[in-house]
Design an enzyme around this catalytic site. Sequence first.
Site, PDB file in Angstrom:
ATOM      1  N   LYS A 131      10.615  -1.468  -0.618  1.00 41.99           N
ATOM      2  CA  LYS A 131      11.424  -1.295   0.581  1.00 41.99           C
ATOM      3  C   LYS A 131      10.888  -2.189   1.681  1.00 41.99           C
ATOM      4  CE  LYS A 131       9.157   0.325   3.459  1.00 41.99           C
ATOM      5  NZ  LYS A 131       7.902  -0.138   4.129  1.00 41.99           N
ATOM      6  N   TYR A 216      11.965   4.876   6.748  1.00 41.96           N
ATOM      7  CA  TYR A 216      11.625   6.234   6.276  1.00 41.96           C
ATOM      8  C   TYR A 216      12.383   7.278   7.091  1.00 41.96           C
ATOM      9  CZ  TYR A 216       7.742   4.344   3.518  1.00 41.96           C
ATOM     10  OH  TYR A 216       6.984   3.647   2.600  1.00 41.96           O
TER      11      TYR A 216
HETATM   12  P1  NAD Z   1       0.391  -7.425   2.042  1.00 40.13           P
HETATM   13  O1  NAD Z   1       0.412  -8.398   3.156  1.00 40.13           O
HETATM   14  O2  NAD Z   1      -0.845  -6.606   1.859  1.00 40.13           O
HETATM   15  O3  NAD Z   1       0.670  -8.167   0.648  1.00 40.13           O
HETATM   16  C1  NAD Z   1       1.662  -9.152   0.519  1.00 40.13           C
HETATM   17  C2  NAD Z   1       1.331 -10.040  -0.671  1.00 40.13           C
HETATM   18  O4  NAD Z   1       2.295 -11.087  -0.735  1.00 40.13           O
HETATM   19  C3  NAD Z   1      -0.054 -10.724  -0.560  1.00 40.13           C
HETATM   20  O5  NAD Z   1      -0.689 -10.704  -1.811  1.00 40.13           O
HETATM   21  C4  NAD Z   1       0.299 -12.150  -0.176  1.00 40.13           C
HETATM   22  O6  NAD Z   1      -0.656 -13.090  -0.636  1.00 40.13           O
HETATM   23  C5  NAD Z   1       1.618 -12.337  -0.892  1.00 40.13           C
HETATM   24  N1  NAD Z   1       2.435 -13.408  -0.315  1.00 40.13           N
HETATM   25  C6  NAD Z   1       3.104 -14.334  -1.024  1.00 40.13           C
HETATM   26  N2  NAD Z   1       3.727 -15.205  -0.226  1.00 40.13           N
HETATM   27  C7  NAD Z   1       3.448 -14.834   1.028  1.00 40.13           C
HETATM   28  C8  NAD Z   1       3.813 -15.336   2.307  1.00 40.13           C
HETATM   29  N3  NAD Z   1       4.610 -16.418   2.450  1.00 40.13           N
HETATM   30  N4  NAD Z   1       3.333 -14.705   3.391  1.00 40.13           N
HETATM   31  C9  NAD Z   1       2.571 -13.605   3.287  1.00 40.13           C
HETATM   32  N5  NAD Z   1       2.192 -13.064   2.101  1.00 40.13           N
HETATM   33  C10 NAD Z   1       2.634 -13.682   0.982  1.00 40.13           C
HETATM   34  O7  NAD Z   1       1.669  -6.490   2.207  1.00 40.13           O
HETATM   35  P2  NAD Z   1       1.913  -5.058   1.576  1.00 40.13           P
HETATM   36  O8  NAD Z   1       1.502  -4.023   2.564  1.00 40.13           O
HETATM   37  O9  NAD Z   1       1.343  -4.986   0.222  1.00 40.13           O
HETATM   38  O10 NAD Z   1       3.522  -5.006   1.538  1.00 40.13           O
HETATM   39  C11 NAD Z   1       4.241  -5.693   0.528  1.00 40.13           C
HETATM   40  C12 NAD Z   1       5.627  -5.017   0.378  1.00 40.13           C
HETATM   41  O11 NAD Z   1       5.432  -3.682  -0.030  1.00 40.13           O
HETATM   42  C13 NAD Z   1       6.442  -4.955   1.664  1.00 40.13           C
HETATM   43  O12 NAD Z   1       7.790  -5.160   1.374  1.00 40.13           O
HETATM   44  C14 NAD Z   1       6.231  -3.547   2.176  1.00 40.13           C
HETATM   45  O13 NAD Z   1       7.324  -3.053   2.929  1.00 40.13           O
HETATM   46  C15 NAD Z   1       6.077  -2.794   0.864  1.00 40.13           C
HETATM   47  N6  NAD Z   1       5.246  -1.590   1.018  1.00 40.13           N
HETATM   48  C16 NAD Z   1       5.738  -0.416   0.594  1.00 40.13           C
HETATM   49  C17 NAD Z   1       5.000   0.740   0.744  1.00 40.13           C
HETATM   50  C18 NAD Z   1       5.516   2.049   0.247  1.00 40.13           C
HETATM   51  O14 NAD Z   1       4.901   3.081   0.539  1.00 40.13           O
HETATM   52  N7  NAD Z   1       6.609   2.070  -0.495  1.00 40.13           N
HETATM   53  C19 NAD Z   1       3.733   0.676   1.337  1.00 40.13           C
HETATM   54  C20 NAD Z   1       3.242  -0.569   1.745  1.00 40.13           C
HETATM   55  C21 NAD Z   1       4.013  -1.701   1.578  1.00 40.13           C
END
Ligand code: NAD
Length: 367
Positions: A131, A216
């Site tokens: 999401k 949410y």
């Molecule tokens: P994060 O920043 O920790 O991780 C993002 C990943 O994408 C990293 O490994 C990064 O290297 C990679 N990436 C690839 N290309 C990129 C770019 N151009 N710029 C930035 N990063 C890039 O983020 P996250 O917290 O893991 O979130 C990722 C997704 O998961 C989002 O869509 C977020 O909404 C979703 N999420 C959902 C929940 C949930 O409870 N359902 C919780 C956290 C995150």
Amino acid sequence: MIELSRRDVLIAAGGLAAASLEARAMGAAPGRKVGYAIVGLGYYALEVILPQFVNCEHSKVVALVSGDPAKAKRVAQQYGVPDHGIYNYQNYDSIRSNPDIDVVYVILPNSMHAEYTIRAARAGKHVLCEKPMAISSAECEAMIAACKAAGKKLMIGYRCHFEPHNLAAIKLVKDGTLGKPRYVNSEHGFVQGDPSKWRLKKALSGGGSLMDMGIYSLQAARYMTGEEPTSVFARESTDRSDPRFHEVEDIIEWTLTFPSGAMASCMSSYSSGHNHIRLTGTRGWVDLEPATSYRDQKMRVRIKDDEHEVTPPPGPGANMFAAQLDHMADCMTTGATQIVPGEEGLRDLRIIEAIYRSAASGQVVKL
Ligand code: NAD
């Protein structure tokens, strides 16, 4: 006093989880777990999702997609992913020729969800996408079309549809325990820090607190009432001189009206902490706080003068992360319909776009 059995919790939400149970009863192919490729090795993938495969009955991780080869190798060793299951963003499309991969789980910044979902579908894989589904309803439509054209399933990572407290709360509404639903409050937020994070860059996030946390609150308003809103009115408060908020909104609040006459008051924030859902009906209320955290949800119920805490029993299905992964696996192997298909993510994006339009115009927007 309300007693909730494990079965009550699992059949909450009008058979949402029951669909999963049914799918499980039909069973995955014996002896073979469904193989997941995890795309993006950031916080949610590494700290939350990957450690959950050990709790899954029907799912295992077989591939990783990352731009950082050293990280991918380390994580692959940790989770027993073979070298031939390691991909980068350039050779991603070659997942097509890896028969171990059944489902691609997209856990990338929001603006990348559409591209990596569509490429996965074209490579012949089912998709579980985090999401918000994408950064526009047009992208969501393209994702749904690509998965349909490929004959592949698409599910959105709305894990609260598998969370026992949320399911138990939905059941109290559905079975009439709370009377007729009249009002939902839902607030979600946390304090953002580093202004350089992708969540604060509009091109990558699609928006601020609404896209990340407000979704949410919006989801809660929809799954708690079981209705689709007919109009929205929104207001925003953002200090644009704060380096965190040059591109995206901080606080946004909105009111939804539903066909039954029920209303919802929702908000999200990037400068204050919130994690709450309450539905009040004509006989009482159910209150969840924290409501959608990764763990430790609390649920209180008040019916007339009786107020008490309700704890859904532990047991199979109590782990929302494993339940979500296994549900997708079950849908794939049995052909059952996903609890939260792409269409559910699209509905939210359409409402989110209306919330932004209302906040910008100061007008009520009809849905
Ligand atoms: P994060 O920043 O920790 O991780 C993002 C990943 O994408 C990293 O490994 C990064 O290297 C990679 N990436 C690839 N290309 C990129 C770019 N151009 N710029 C930035 N990063 C890039 O983020 P996250 O917290 O893991 O979130 C990722 C997704 O998961 C989002 O869509 C977020 O909404 C979703 N999420 C959902 C929940 C949930 O409870 N359902 C919780 C956290 C995150």
